[in-house]
Design a protein around this motif. Structure first.
Motif, PDB file in Angstrom:
ATOM      1  N   GLU A   1     -56.854 -40.781  77.627  1.00 26.78           N
ATOM      2  CA  GLU A   1     -57.784 -39.695  77.926  1.00 26.78           C
ATOM      3  C   GLU A   1     -57.872 -39.576  79.440  1.00 26.78           C
ATOM      4  O   GLU A   1     -58.142 -40.551  80.136  1.00 26.78           O
ATOM      5  N   LEU A   2     -57.637 -38.366  79.978  1.00 24.39           N
ATOM      6  CA  LEU A   2     -57.630 -38.186  81.419  1.00 24.39           C
ATOM      7  C   LEU A   2     -57.871 -36.724  81.767  1.00 24.39           C
ATOM      8  O   LEU A   2     -57.963 -35.860  80.880  1.00 24.39           O
ATOM      9  N   ALA A   3     -57.982 -36.447  83.057  1.00 21.54           N
ATOM     10  CA  ALA A   3     -58.108 -35.071  83.543  1.00 21.54           C
ATOM     11  C   ALA A   3     -57.033 -34.852  84.597  1.00 21.54           C
ATOM     12  O   ALA A   3     -56.691 -35.771  85.352  1.00 21.54           O
ATOM     13  N   VAL A   4     -56.487 -33.620  84.661  1.00 18.36           N
ATOM     14  CA  VAL A   4     -55.441 -33.315  85.637  1.00 18.36           C
ATOM     15  C   VAL A   4     -55.784 -32.032  86.383  1.00 18.36           C
ATOM     16  O   VAL A   4     -56.472 -31.152  85.865  1.00 18.36           O
ATOM     17  N   SER A   5     -55.276 -31.945  87.603  1.00 17.86           N
ATOM     18  CA  SER A   5     -55.551 -30.787  88.457  1.00 17.86           C
ATOM     19  C   SER A   5     -54.421 -29.764  88.343  1.00 17.86           C
ATOM     20  O   SER A   5     -53.404 -30.001  87.689  1.00 17.86           O
ATOM     21  N   ARG A   6     -54.587 -28.649  89.022  1.00 15.25           N
ATOM     22  CA  ARG A   6     -53.559 -27.618  89.098  1.00 15.25           C
ATOM     23  C   ARG A   6     -52.339 -28.181  89.837  1.00 15.25           C
ATOM     24  O   ARG A   6     -52.480 -28.888  90.831  1.00 15.25           O
ATOM     25  N   PRO A   7     -51.116 -27.856  89.390  1.00 17.01           N
ATOM     26  CA  PRO A   7     -49.916 -28.337  90.102  1.00 17.01           C
ATOM     27  C   PRO A   7     -49.771 -27.670  91.472  1.00 17.01           C
ATOM     28  O   PRO A   7     -50.151 -26.508  91.658  1.00 17.01           O
ATOM     29  N   HIS A   8     -49.217 -28.413  92.429  1.00 14.75           N
ATOM     30  CA  HIS A   8     -48.898 -27.882  93.754  1.00 14.75           C
ATOM     31  C   HIS A   8     -47.470 -28.292  94.110  1.00 14.75           C
ATOM     32  O   HIS A   8     -47.011 -29.369  93.715  1.00 14.75           O
ATOM     33  N   VAL A   9     -46.778 -27.448  94.868  1.00 16.19           N
ATOM     34  CA  VAL A   9     -45.401 -27.779  95.241  1.00 16.19           C
ATOM     35  C   VAL A   9     -45.399 -28.801  96.377  1.00 16.19           C
ATOM     36  O   VAL A   9     -46.360 -28.895  97.148  1.00 16.19           O
ATOM     37  N   VAL A  10     -44.311 -29.557  96.456  1.00 17.01           N
ATOM     38  CA  VAL A  10     -44.131 -30.538  97.535  1.00 17.01           C
ATOM     39  C   VAL A  10     -43.579 -29.799  98.755  1.00 17.01           C
ATOM     40  O   VAL A  10     -42.505 -29.201  98.695  1.00 17.01           O
TER      41      VAL A  10
ATOM     42  N   GLY B   1     -64.605 -40.695  76.911  1.00 21.76           N
ATOM     43  CA  GLY B   1     -64.579 -41.925  76.118  1.00 21.76           C
ATOM     44  C   GLY B   1     -64.868 -41.762  74.647  1.00 21.76           C
ATOM     45  O   GLY B   1     -64.814 -42.732  73.893  1.00 21.76           O
ATOM     46  N   LYS B   2     -65.145 -40.529  74.183  1.00 25.18           N
ATOM     47  CA  LYS B   2     -65.498 -40.341  72.775  1.00 25.18           C
ATOM     48  C   LYS B   2     -64.284 -40.165  71.867  1.00 25.18           C
ATOM     49  O   LYS B   2     -64.380 -40.368  70.659  1.00 25.18           O
ATOM     50  N   GLU B   3     -63.157 -39.756  72.431  1.00 20.69           N
ATOM     51  CA  GLU B   3     -61.977 -39.491  71.599  1.00 20.69           C
ATOM     52  C   GLU B   3     -60.780 -40.345  71.979  1.00 20.69           C
ATOM     53  O   GLU B   3     -59.878 -40.541  71.177  1.00 20.69           O
ATOM     54  N   GLY B   4     -60.731 -40.849  73.216  1.00 18.44           N
ATOM     55  CA  GLY B   4     -59.567 -41.604  73.680  1.00 18.44           C
ATOM     56  C   GLY B   4     -59.696 -43.092  73.467  1.00 18.44           C
ATOM     57  O   GLY B   4     -60.794 -43.641  73.368  1.00 18.44           O
ATOM     58  N   LYS B   5     -58.556 -43.746  73.437  1.00 17.86           N
ATOM     59  CA  LYS B   5     -58.491 -45.197  73.279  1.00 17.86           C
ATOM     60  C   LYS B   5     -58.377 -45.881  74.645  1.00 17.86           C
ATOM     61  O   LYS B   5     -58.918 -46.951  74.873  1.00 17.86           O
ATOM     62  N   PHE B   6     -57.618 -45.249  75.564  1.00 17.11           N
ATOM     63  CA  PHE B   6     -57.417 -45.800  76.911  1.00 17.11           C
ATOM     64  C   PHE B   6     -58.050 -44.824  77.904  1.00 17.11           C
ATOM     65  O   PHE B   6     -57.561 -43.703  78.085  1.00 17.11           O
ATOM     66  N   VAL B   7     -59.116 -45.229  78.581  1.00 16.66           N
ATOM     67  CA  VAL B   7     -59.895 -44.287  79.394  1.00 16.66           C
ATOM     68  C   VAL B   7     -60.145 -44.762  80.818  1.00 16.66           C
ATOM     69  O   VAL B   7     -60.607 -43.970  81.648  1.00 16.66           O
ATOM     70  N   THR B   8     -59.830 -46.013  81.155  1.00 18.48           N
ATOM     71  CA  THR B   8     -60.160 -46.537  82.482  1.00 18.48           C
ATOM     72  C   THR B   8     -59.034 -46.285  83.479  1.00 18.48           C
ATOM     73  O   THR B   8     -57.887 -46.033  83.104  1.00 18.48           O
ATOM     74  N   SER B   9     -59.359 -46.403  84.780  1.00 16.93           N
ATOM     75  CA  SER B   9     -58.353 -46.198  85.829  1.00 16.93           C
ATOM     76  C   SER B   9     -57.289 -47.291  85.784  1.00 16.93           C
ATOM     77  O   SER B   9     -56.118 -47.039  86.094  1.00 16.93           O
ATOM     78  N   ARG B  10     -57.681 -48.511  85.402  1.00  8.89           N
ATOM     79  CA  ARG B  10     -56.694 -49.596  85.308  1.00  8.89           C
ATOM     80  C   ARG B  10     -55.661 -49.296  84.231  1.00  8.89           C
ATOM     81  O   ARG B  10     -54.455 -49.470  84.441  1.00  8.89           O
ATOM     82  N   GLN B  11     -56.113 -48.826  83.073  1.00 10.31           N
ATOM     83  CA  GLN B  11     -55.182 -48.481  81.990  1.00 10.31           C
ATOM     84  C   GLN B  11     -54.304 -47.296  82.367  1.00 10.31           C
ATOM     85  O   GLN B  11     -53.119 -47.261  82.036  1.00 10.31           O
ATOM     86  N   LEU B  12     -54.883 -46.350  83.093  1.00  8.57           N
ATOM     87  CA  LEU B  12     -54.118 -45.187  83.537  1.00  8.57           C
ATOM     88  C   LEU B  12     -53.031 -45.604  84.521  1.00  8.57           C
ATOM     89  O   LEU B  12     -51.878 -45.165  84.424  1.00  8.57           O
ATOM     90  N   ARG B  13     -53.380 -46.464  85.469  1.00 11.07           N
ATOM     91  CA  ARG B  13     -52.402 -46.942  86.456  1.00 11.07           C
ATOM     92  C   ARG B  13     -51.275 -47.713  85.777  1.00 11.07           C
ATOM     93  O   ARG B  13     -50.094 -47.517  86.086  1.00 11.07           O
ATOM     94  N   GLU B  14     -51.621 -48.597  84.843  1.00  8.48           N
ATOM     95  CA  GLU B  14     -50.594 -49.394  84.153  1.00  8.48           C
ATOM     96  C   GLU B  14     -49.614 -48.509  83.401  1.00  8.48           C
ATOM     97  O   GLU B  14     -48.405 -48.760  83.394  1.00  8.48           O
ATOM     98  N   ARG B  15     -50.136 -47.454  82.764  1.00  9.09           N
ATOM     99  CA  ARG B  15     -49.254 -46.548  82.013  1.00  9.09           C
ATOM    100  C   ARG B  15     -48.322 -45.781  82.945  1.00  9.09           C
ATOM    101  O   ARG B  15     -47.127 -45.618  82.637  1.00  9.09           O
TER     102      ARG B  15
END
Length: 464
Positions: A239-248, A180-194
């Protein structure tokens, strides 16, 4: 020209397409010519060739309407926008049409606006005829392959298949101490909407919920597809975090199958051995090898998509930045054996604070750093690559112990090796399953999923 011919042949071109005309042109210098012996001062040969070989669109404007959507756009003012070429008939603003989408029931709808292209400008049209490429809005059920047809004669064109996703990643709310110190959109609701907004135009992407309300499973057509989305979100202030990619993984006729890619690499002969050894370890099968007799060789491989995760950065290192690689989806096939994970462990910060030059200098013999002196760090943040295969918890904020006694050896010169500059692509390729990439508009950091050491040990025992 020979390489272009080979490419057409690989893509399945027919005899007529393989007999393509050739124009030698330079857009920078503004000339085009049909052969290298007769110079030209302008682009006229190119335009004449286009008029001669590119046929005018066919279609009768007096027949019932038929328009297939081939691309999508979105506007916050008018909603979803469909782009396509009118196969036959006419289309006006406010016209009623029948929406035909595969096996779905036909649905009546009304077109709001009809726009056309004038160069790169979009202009509103009173009426569009067969052959025109148009943009339409006002219909929310638009998707790739949907046909808009005449109310009285609804005839659908064959649906177009969209490539299925081959890679998944977890997008989740950033939970680091710097959240939350550098990002403008940080909540799960904002992430889902995007992400839901992205689904309106990004037809090869899929979004699924997980058991955690702050985490979403996003599937795409490869690392590039997903990292472009992440870079766009980062620049928009997310602002978010992502995991390592995995194949389907799919089950076909009771057999677990994974996506395979056709990989082409172009390398100098001096680097050929290292590249072939690395691709062999990643379960790649060599299909073809051609030398250009000028010191470079082209290798064609069929390789599992998971074998390509993290290969880009290794490949650039092995070829000293001179290698070229490209790959395209081939098919789903039975899974190959396990592929070896990253060889090196990581250096993990044990404290929160600012990195100290003296501490980083002392840690250099342990591995390569990701951080500079003065960078803000927190416990559980990955600050470098360990020279060995195990993870090591270190203290990068510990300063030099000062005393009031001056002795020989206390005035050592601190000489730091420049750190590895993390990019979004390199960070996502680098991380292991127990790590995350923290993405903010200003910074990209790598961190452990569990920040505290006792939590990581507990999770490791549970996994074992």
């Amino acid at each position: 020209m020979n390489h272009t011919f080979d490419l057409f042949d690989k893509l399945g071109a027919n005899e007529e397409q393989l007999d393509f005309p050739v124009v030698y042109a330079s857009a920078l210098n503004g000339y085009a010519m049909m052969d290298l012996k007769h110079a030209s001062a302008d682009m006229r040969p190119l335009f004449d060739t286009i008029l001669k070989h590119v046929l005018a669109p066919v279609g009768n404007p007096d027949e019932p309407l038929q328009l297939q959507i081939s691309a999508l756009d979105y506007s916050s003012f008018v909603g979803r926008i469909g782009i396509g070429r009118i196969s036959r008939g006419r289309l006006k603003s406010g016209q009623d049409v029948m929406v035909l989408a595969g096996n779905s029931a036909p649905k009546k709808a009304r077109v709001n606006q009809v726009l056309g292209f004038r160069g790169i400008e979009r202009v509103q049209l009173d009426e569009a005829l067969a052959g025109d490429i148009v943009l339409i809005n006002g219909i929310e059920e638009l998707s790739i392959g949907v046909t808009l047809a005449d109310i009285n004669r609804p005839e659908a064109l064959p649906m177009r298949a969209v490539d299925e996703p081959t890679l998944t990643m977890n997008f989740q709310v950033n939970t680091s101490p710097f959240a939350g110190k550098e990002g403008k959109f940080v909540t799960s609701r904002q992430l889902r909407e995007r992400l839901e907004k992205e689904l309106l135009t990004n037809v090869a992407m899929k979004l699924e919920d997980t058991g955690d309300t702050d985490s979403f499973l996003v599937s795409g057509r490869g690392e590039l597809h997903l990292t472009i989305l992440l870079e766009s979100m980062r620049r928009e202030g997310y602002e978010l975090a992502v995991s390592r990619p995995h194949v389907v993984i799919r089950e076909i006729d009771g057999v677990k199958c994974e996506p395979f890619e056709m990989l082409t690499v172009d390398v100098e002969e001096a680097h050929q051995g290292a590249v072939m050894e690395a691709l062999g370890a990643r379960r790649g099968d060599l299909q073809d090898m051609v030398s250009d007799e000028r010191g470079r060789v082209r290798l064609d491989y069929r390789i599992p998509a998971r074998g390509l995760i993290g290969f880009q950065s290794d490949f650039m290192t092995m070829t000293r930045g001179t290698g070229l690689m490209s790959h395209v989806f081939d098919e789903y096939a039975p899974m190959r054996p396990e592929i070896a994970a990253r060889r090196n462990g990581v250096l993990i910060s044990a404290e929160q604070g600012e990195a100290v030059a003296y501490a980083l200098w002392k840690l250099q013999e342990r591995g390569r750093m990701f951080v500079n002196p003065g960078d803000r760090l927190y416990e559980g943040m990955v600050i470098g690559i360990h020279s060995r295969d195990n993870d090591l918890v270190v203290n990068p904020i510990k300063g030099k112990q000062l005393t009031n006694i001056r002795a020989s050896g206390t005035d050592e010169a601190v000489t730091l090796t420049p750190p590895i500059q993390l990019t979004l692509e390199s960070a996502i390729e680098f991380i292991a399953d127990d790590e995350l990439v923290e993405i903010t508009p200003k910074t990209i950091r790598v961190r452990k999923r569990f920040l505290r050491e006792h939590e990581r040990k507990k999770a490791s025992r549970a996994a074992a």
